[in-house]
Design an enzyme around this catalytic site. Sequence first.
Site, short mmCIF file in Angstrom:
data_model
loop_
_atom_site.label_atom_id
_atom_site.label_comp_id
_atom_site.label_asym_id
_atom_site.label_seq_id
_atom_site.Cartn_x
_atom_site.Cartn_y
_atom_site.Cartn_z
N HIS A 6 -62.51 62.47 0.59
CA HIS A 6 -63.16 61.99 1.93
C HIS A 6 -63.71 63.40 2.89
O HIS A 6 -62.68 64.03 3.03
CB HIS A 6 -62.14 61.09 2.36
CG HIS A 6 -62.61 60.49 3.81
ND1 HIS A 6 -63.46 59.08 3.89
CD2 HIS A 6 -62.25 60.61 5.16
CE1 HIS A 6 -63.49 58.96 5.06
NE2 HIS A 6 -63.00 59.54 5.96
N ASP A 62 -64.89 64.22 6.52
CA ASP A 62 -64.86 63.56 7.89
C ASP A 62 -66.16 64.97 8.44
O ASP A 62 -65.80 66.14 8.69
CB ASP A 62 -63.72 63.59 8.65
CG ASP A 62 -62.92 62.59 8.17
OD1 ASP A 62 -63.36 61.38 7.93
OD2 ASP A 62 -61.77 62.65 7.68
N SER A 75 -58.49 63.32 2.84
CA SER A 75 -59.32 63.99 3.78
C SER A 75 -59.24 65.36 4.03
O SER A 75 -58.26 65.77 4.70
CB SER A 75 -59.47 63.31 5.11
OG SER A 75 -59.84 63.82 6.21
N ASP A 81 -58.77 53.98 7.69
CA ASP A 81 -58.77 55.65 7.90
C ASP A 81 -58.09 55.78 9.43
O ASP A 81 -58.50 55.70 10.31
CB ASP A 81 -60.14 55.84 8.03
CG ASP A 81 -60.44 57.47 7.96
OD1 ASP A 81 -59.35 58.12 8.10
OD2 ASP A 81 -61.42 57.71 8.11
N GLY A 82 -57.00 56.70 9.11
CA GLY A 82 -56.20 57.21 10.30
C GLY A 82 -54.54 57.05 10.26
O GLY A 82 -54.44 55.71 10.28
N GLY A 83 -53.95 57.83 10.44
CA GLY A 83 -52.45 57.75 10.36
C GLY A 83 -51.89 57.03 9.38
O GLY A 83 -50.80 56.33 9.41
C1 DX5 Z 1 -60.44 60.76 11.84
C2 DX5 Z 1 -60.96 60.79 10.39
C3 DX5 Z 1 -59.78 60.66 9.30
C4 DX5 Z 1 -58.63 61.64 9.53
C5 DX5 Z 1 -57.77 61.24 8.49
O1 DX5 Z 1 -61.17 61.11 12.57
O2 DX5 Z 1 -62.08 60.11 10.20
O3 DX5 Z 1 -60.32 60.60 8.26
O4 DX5 Z 1 -58.92 62.98 9.22
O5 DX5 Z 1 -56.44 62.02 9.17
P1 DX5 Z 1 -54.72 61.30 9.19
O6 DX5 Z 1 -54.63 60.70 7.82
O7 DX5 Z 1 -54.33 62.61 9.28
O8 DX5 Z 1 -54.86 60.51 10.41
ZN ZN Z 2 -62.62 59.63 8.03
#
Ligand code: DX5
Ligand code: ZN
Length: 207
Positions: free
Chosen positions: A37, A39, A12, A179-181
Amino acid sequence: MLKSLAVEWLPSILAANPLDLRNAVEKVVQSGIKQIHLDIMDGHFVPNISFGPQIAENVHKTYPSLFLDVHLMLARPDDFIDQFVEAGAGRIILHAELSKRIVSRSLKRLRDAACLAGLAINPETNVDVLFPYLEDEIIDRILIMSVHPGFSGQKFIASVLAKVEMLKMRYPDMMLCMDGGINAETATQGFTCGAEAFVMGASFFQG
Ligand code: DX5
Ligand code: ZN
């Protein structure tokens, strides 16, 4: 190390330096990953604003073979679907928390445009909200948010793993994406519960 799991990885660019997006996309291409990806945030559905269809269009024109996985965190996604399809989106992901009217209308637009669709749920959202839509043949994956959407670099919320397990049991053939962390450890946990695709922000661009 992350690539040792036989799964899909989706970097992302929200986590990249916004003044250096070209190099960020180049890094994805050089890594051999074939998709990215995006966002997209409107400041209403989530408390942040990111970028619009022009970024998708530029990425698509410069790297036409890169698949664009577009995650719309918008209160009115249907207003932007046509623009993202035109910009080269390969899949558009909507949030299932929106009203049934908006989700159904958006899915119809995607069906008319022959664009793949995904449905996303936030950490606190029950999986039941997805059920009315999953028979639609254009839905090719579910995105399970493992942070509260809006920002990259947050801590993985482990309680969402139970939802991954539940969905895997009920829909064994549906691709589940987290998705996330996501990092090597959290992706392994997700994979064990049934997820086979992972969005990587900070762990890819800042790791
Ligand atoms: C969160 C987004 C994610 C995010 C992921 O709002 O939807 O795609 O950018 O980033 P990381 O992997 O750093 O949590
Ligand atoms: Zn996302």
